[in-house]
Design a protein around this motif. Structure first.
Motif, short mmCIF file in Angstrom:
data_model
loop_
_atom_site.label_atom_id
_atom_site.label_comp_id
_atom_site.label_asym_id
_atom_site.label_seq_id
_atom_site.Cartn_x
_atom_site.Cartn_y
_atom_site.Cartn_z
N LEU A 288 -39.74 89.89 -69.94
CA LEU A 288 -40.86 90.10 -70.84
C LEU A 288 -40.85 88.94 -71.83
O LEU A 288 -39.90 88.78 -72.59
CB LEU A 288 -40.71 91.45 -71.55
N ARG A 289 -41.89 88.13 -71.79
CA ARG A 289 -41.95 86.89 -72.58
C ARG A 289 -42.83 87.08 -73.81
O ARG A 289 -43.88 87.72 -73.73
CB ARG A 289 -42.51 85.76 -71.72
N PHE A 290 -42.40 86.50 -74.94
CA PHE A 290 -43.13 86.58 -76.20
C PHE A 290 -43.81 85.26 -76.55
O PHE A 290 -43.29 84.19 -76.22
CB PHE A 290 -42.18 86.93 -77.35
N TYR A 315 -38.40 99.29 -65.06
CA TYR A 315 -39.11 98.08 -64.62
C TYR A 315 -38.78 97.77 -63.16
O TYR A 315 -39.67 97.42 -62.37
CB TYR A 315 -38.74 96.91 -65.52
N MET A 316 -37.53 97.89 -62.79
CA MET A 316 -37.14 97.55 -61.43
C MET A 316 -37.65 98.58 -60.41
O MET A 316 -38.08 98.22 -59.31
CB MET A 316 -35.62 97.41 -61.33
N THR A 317 -37.62 99.87 -60.79
CA THR A 317 -38.12 100.90 -59.89
C THR A 317 -39.60 100.68 -59.58
O THR A 317 -40.06 100.94 -58.46
CB THR A 317 -37.91 102.29 -60.51
N ALA A 318 -40.33 100.17 -60.55
CA ALA A 318 -41.75 99.91 -60.33
C ALA A 318 -41.99 98.85 -59.27
O ALA A 318 -43.03 98.85 -58.60
CB ALA A 318 -42.40 99.48 -61.64
N ILE A 379 -50.61 90.65 -57.81
CA ILE A 379 -49.34 90.09 -57.36
C ILE A 379 -48.27 91.13 -57.68
O ILE A 379 -48.18 91.62 -58.81
CB ILE A 379 -49.06 88.72 -58.02
N LEU A 380 -47.46 91.47 -56.70
CA LEU A 380 -46.63 92.67 -56.75
C LEU A 380 -45.77 92.78 -58.00
O LEU A 380 -45.93 93.71 -58.80
CB LEU A 380 -45.74 92.74 -55.50
N LEU A 385 -44.51 95.20 -63.26
CA LEU A 385 -43.85 95.05 -64.56
C LEU A 385 -44.83 95.29 -65.70
O LEU A 385 -44.50 95.93 -66.70
CB LEU A 385 -43.26 93.64 -64.67
N THR A 386 -46.04 94.76 -65.56
CA THR A 386 -47.04 94.90 -66.61
C THR A 386 -47.40 96.35 -66.84
O THR A 386 -47.55 96.80 -68.00
CB THR A 386 -48.29 94.08 -66.26
N GLN A 387 -47.53 97.13 -65.77
CA GLN A 387 -47.88 98.54 -65.93
C GLN A 387 -46.79 99.30 -66.69
O GLN A 387 -47.09 100.17 -67.53
CB GLN A 387 -48.12 99.18 -64.56
N VAL A 388 -45.54 98.99 -66.42
CA VAL A 388 -44.44 99.63 -67.16
C VAL A 388 -44.49 99.23 -68.63
O VAL A 388 -44.29 100.06 -69.53
CB VAL A 388 -43.08 99.28 -66.54
#
Length: 528
Positions: A288-290, A315-318, A379-380, A385-388
């Protein structure tokens, strides 16, 4: 958040349902049809660090030295090199017969211009550039580095495949401002890009370069060894719907689906004509980048406040599903590599608490400033990650504005340094290849060099000091000690938050063999 559900009936889709004439007939023996992880929107592998552009570039361009899977440099365009003056003078000689796709010979002046552009954008190059007293072409086949002091990692830096790699372009193209995109795609690699067939969002094509001469020795390993093109033509079909791509692979209308989601992988495992395997033997780090330039994440305390809210397992499960064999926790360095360590990992692996993050945000003075999260839908890994992250930020009850677009638009938008109110961004999530986070040399999100840093532009002098010390470390033990200090500093300054590492799975027709592990590489691959 759960993974986005996919069409349960993907296996039942008839070939007639596929919406493109380019897929109308089965792939023939001399054409490889491929579905990439995302749309190819940028053709410049120096301007962007997008992996889809990197994969495109390794088809088209070549490098002086490749890197094998043991992280050892091997000659590619270079016939060899000499080192003189106690390591301060390096002279490289090009192989005979190198030609660009426009028919022009590759000259040392092309290499000099390409390396100068690369040094502006690559973390290794940025380390080398201040040490260079002189970088010149001695004649058409020889170029020379004269350094202010010895730099033993010069060869490893030139060979490092981390984005952006040291691709060689014609001088007239390489003179493009490194912060502007090139307008012409001409390399000397095993395949030629076909600009007349390029249709962003739909189709990309390459043809075998008949003038390419692979190196004559060495083992094929990552970007090293002989790059033998067994296909006359490579076609990229941009299919963002997973069910459609799955049906095409099962019908034999495509040969390789780079990044199928977990539900589709389960479907493929029941098909004897399809192989599902890790694209790399090591896991891909995700972060996650700021944006460090603007509120609220220009405040270290606010960045730190998010740490207790990040659950790497979520995040990884997603991305890969609930099987823990498919992912691992991580700090700053890729799990399974020599520099991975446990320093400061309590910040990531201790008790997870949204309430604790809320309290820390309040203590840090978060004043409901808008937080714009940008992310893709096509893109998978970044999409999952974004949804989480959306779910996490909602639970934190911050002033969230999330913008979901295609990945190509995210790539373009994340380059903006404007504040949120002028169209900028606050945070995004993405993933990297294993080798990019194996050490500080290739880990470009770890840089703390301000305006010259990767998107997000953190200014963290201590990280830069430790990185410089790592380059000068005399042995692996010293490097590992410094890696622990780097990780402690990074988890305190928080240039980004690691959200885990996962095995990226890829799927191919079983009649393909010779795939080179690492990422989507197209040499050595052939149809049985």
């Amino acid at each position: 958040m759960h993974r986005r559900s996919l069409l349960a009936g993907a296996a039942a889709l008839p070939a007639a349902a596929l919406p493109t004439a380019a897929l109308a007939q089965p792939a023939n023996a001399r054409v490889l049809k491929f579905v990439p992880q995302a749309n190819l929107t940028s053709l410049d592998p120096i301007w962007t660090t997008a992996n889809v552009t990197r994969n495109h570039a390794w088809l088209v361009y070549d490098v002086l030295y490749g890197m094998d899977a043991r992280f050892q440099p091997q000659p590619q365009m270079a016939a060899g090199h000499t080192v003189e003056d106690e390591g301060r003078v390096w002279t490289f000689t090009l192989r005979d017969g190198l030609r660009f796709h426009d028919g022009e010979p590759v000259r040392a002046t092309d290499c000099v211009a390409s390396l100068r552009r690369w040094m502006k954008r690559n973390p290794n190059g940025q380390k080398i550039e201040p040490l260079v007293d002189e970088l010149v072409a001695l004649d058409d086949r020889r170029l020379r580095f004269r350094l202010k002091r010895a730099f033993p990692r010069l060869l490893a830096s030139l060979a490092n495949p981390s984005n952006p790699a040291a691709f060689i372009m014609p001088e007239r193209i390489a003179r493009t401002d490194p912060f502007q995109q090139i307008r012409e795609t001409v390399g000397s690699g095993p395949f030629r890009f076909l600009p007349r067939e390029y249709n962003s969002g739909s189709f990309v094509a390459y043809e075998r370069n008949p003038d390419y001469q692979p190196v004559s020795s060495g083992a094929v390993s990552l970007t090293a060894g002989p790059k033998v093109a067994h296909f006359d033509r490579i076609e990229w079909h941009i299919i963002t719907d997973a069910a459609t791509a799955a049906a095409a692979l099962q019908a034999g209308e495509i040969d390789w689906y780079e990044q199928p989601p977990p539900e589709i992988q389960q479907l493929f495992r029941r098909n004897r004509q399809i192989v599902v395997e890790p694209i790399d033997i090591l896991p891909n780090p995700a972060i996650l980048r700021f944006n460090h330039l603007h509120p609220p994440f220009n405040d270290r305390k606010i960045r730190q406040a998010l740490l207790p809210a990040v659950d790497q397992t979520d995040y990884m499960t997603a991305i890969v599903g609930p099987d823990p064999a498919g992912f691992s926790s991580m700090g700053i360095f890729t799990p399974g590599t020599p520099l991975a360590n446990d320093a400061g990992m309590g910040a990531l692996l201790g008790p997870r608490s949204i309430d604790r993050s809320k309290a820390l945000l309040k203590e840090a003075g978060y004043a409901n400033q808008p937080i714009r999260l940008i992310g893709p839908t096509d893109i998978l890994a970044p999409a999952a990650l974004t949804q989480v992250a959306v779910d996490m930020f909602r639970k934190l009850e911050v002033n969230l504005d999330f913008v979901l677009t295609d990945w190509g638009s995210v790539i373009q938008r994340r380059a903006s340094r404007e504040p949120v109110e002028k169209g900028g961004w606050s945070t995004f999530l993405t993933a990297f290849s294993s080798f990019e986070f194996a050490d500080p040399a290739g880990n470009f999100p770890l840089r703390g060099n301000g305006a010259a840093a990767w998107f997000g532009w953190p200014t963290i002098p201590r990280l830069e000091e430790l990185r410089d010390a790592w380059f000068d470390a005399p042995d692996i033990e010293a490097q590992q000690r410094l890696a622990r200090e780097i990780q402690l500093t990074a988890l305190d300054e928080v240039p980004y938050i690691p959200v885990g590492a996962y095995l990226s799975m890829t799927s191919l027709r079983r009649n393909l063999s010779g795939r080179v592990p690492g990422f989507a590489l197209f040499w050595n691959l052939k149809r049985s």
